[in-house]
Each structure stands twice: as C-alpha cells, then as structure tokens.
Design a protein around this motif. Structure first.
Motif, mmCIF file in Angstrom:
data_model
loop_
_atom_site.group_PDB
_atom_site.id
_atom_site.type_symbol
_atom_site.label_atom_id
_atom_site.label_comp_id
_atom_site.label_asym_id
_atom_site.label_seq_id
_atom_site.Cartn_x
_atom_site.Cartn_y
_atom_site.Cartn_z
ATOM 1 N N LYS A 59 -11.866 31.389 -6.481
ATOM 2 C CA LYS A 59 -10.696 30.889 -6.770
ATOM 3 C C LYS A 59 -10.637 29.726 -6.043
ATOM 4 N N ASP A 60 -11.256 29.710 -4.758
ATOM 5 C CA ASP A 60 -11.097 28.672 -3.765
ATOM 6 C C ASP A 60 -12.097 27.615 -3.985
ATOM 7 N N VAL A 61 -13.003 27.897 -4.997
ATOM 8 C CA VAL A 61 -14.037 26.807 -5.040
ATOM 9 C C VAL A 61 -13.827 26.106 -6.394
ATOM 10 N N VAL A 102 -17.956 26.918 0.682
ATOM 11 C CA VAL A 102 -17.207 26.523 1.365
ATOM 12 C C VAL A 102 -17.486 26.184 2.743
ATOM 13 N N ALA A 139 -14.237 33.075 1.476
ATOM 14 C CA ALA A 139 -13.466 32.472 0.228
ATOM 15 C C ALA A 139 -13.709 33.086 -0.953
ATOM 16 N N THR A 140 -12.856 33.133 -1.691
ATOM 17 C CA THR A 140 -13.159 33.622 -3.099
ATOM 18 C C THR A 140 -13.554 32.490 -3.948
ATOM 19 N N ASP A 159 -17.963 36.672 -4.468
ATOM 20 C CA ASP A 159 -17.522 36.009 -3.373
ATOM 21 C C ASP A 159 -18.327 35.677 -2.207
ATOM 22 N N SER A 203 -18.105 31.893 -0.704
ATOM 23 C CA SER A 203 -17.931 31.798 0.940
ATOM 24 C C SER A 203 -19.197 30.719 1.304
#
Length: 146
Positions: free
Chosen positions: A11-13, A143, A8-9, A136, A140
C-alpha cells in the motif's frame, strides 16, 4: 540517514511501479509456467487484438496478486469486472463488458501453484502468509531503491 533501510507494504508503493517490479520478479524467478495459448488469446471478448506486450501474463498475475493483497476474498467473477472495459459497438454507444474469466482463472491457478494465493472457505481467494511476505519484500525493495 542514507544507509537506513525502511520496511514498506504494498500500500506504500504506487500501483504501476509495484506491478512492474513484481511482474519482473515472477519472470526472473521462472516460477510461473506460461500456458501454450498465451501468444494467441485475447484478454477479453471485447478486445480486437491480443496484447502487444509479451509479458502480459506476468503483469496480469502481478496485478491480481496486488489486488488480493488490498482486498482479500475476491473471486474470478469480481476480477472480470475489475479488468473489464468499454466495448465498442460500432455506431451505437459503448457499453461495459467483462474480461475473460478463463485467463483470470488460469493466472489464479498459477499463483496457487506457487503458494502465493489460497482459496477462502466462503469463496474467493486470498494471499497466503508467504505470499504476503513476498509482496511486502518487493515493496520494501522498491522504497529502499528510491
């Protein structure tokens, strides 16, 4: 599959979750040296008191690193607008006031010292390759923990 790891980056969190996790990482690793004035200084001229949280410097560093991940080339002046707020003027209506540039500059210099941030030739700062990879990696981990 429960054992599958997902990359994940940042921006995904969610922002608040990432900032807390990265601030804890910065504190745990001990890479950032806290200035001696951290216990006395306010974060903006319009504030009445210093922050209650003892780890506010790490939280501010994590927030700045995340913001640079999303929008590179941001400088100290832009961060004073980002972290600014409403200045109470007593009976008169409130106005927007900027945050303290000295605190922001100190945080950015600490991030530069640990090779997370570097200067951009046209002005402002950006994340280094290792800094982006570190952020990142933490995203990750968040996530995969959920």
């Amino acid at each position: 599959m429960p054992g599958k790891r997902v990359s994940a980056t940042v921006k995904d969190v969610p922002a608040d979750v990432f900032i807390k996790a990265y601030a804890a990482h910065l504190k745990r690793t001990g890479t950032i040296q806290l200035p001696e004035w951290v216990g006395y200084v306010k974060t903006a001229p319009y504030k009445e008191l210093a922050p209650y949280d003892e780890d506010w410097f790490y939280i501010r560093a994590a927030a700045i690193a995340r913001r640079l991940y999303i929008r590179r080339g941001t400088g100290v002046g832009a961060f004073t607008k980002v972290f600014g707020g409403s200045s109470s003027r007593g009976v008169k209506s409130s106005r927007f006031a900027r945050a303290s540039p000295g605190v922001i500059r100190s945080v950015i210099q600490q991030l530069e010292a640990i090779k997370v941030v570097q200067k951009v030739p046209k002005g402002g700062r950006q994340l280094t390759r290792t800094g982006r990879a570190e952020l990142d990696r933490i995203a990750s981990a968040i996530v995969n923990k959920q």
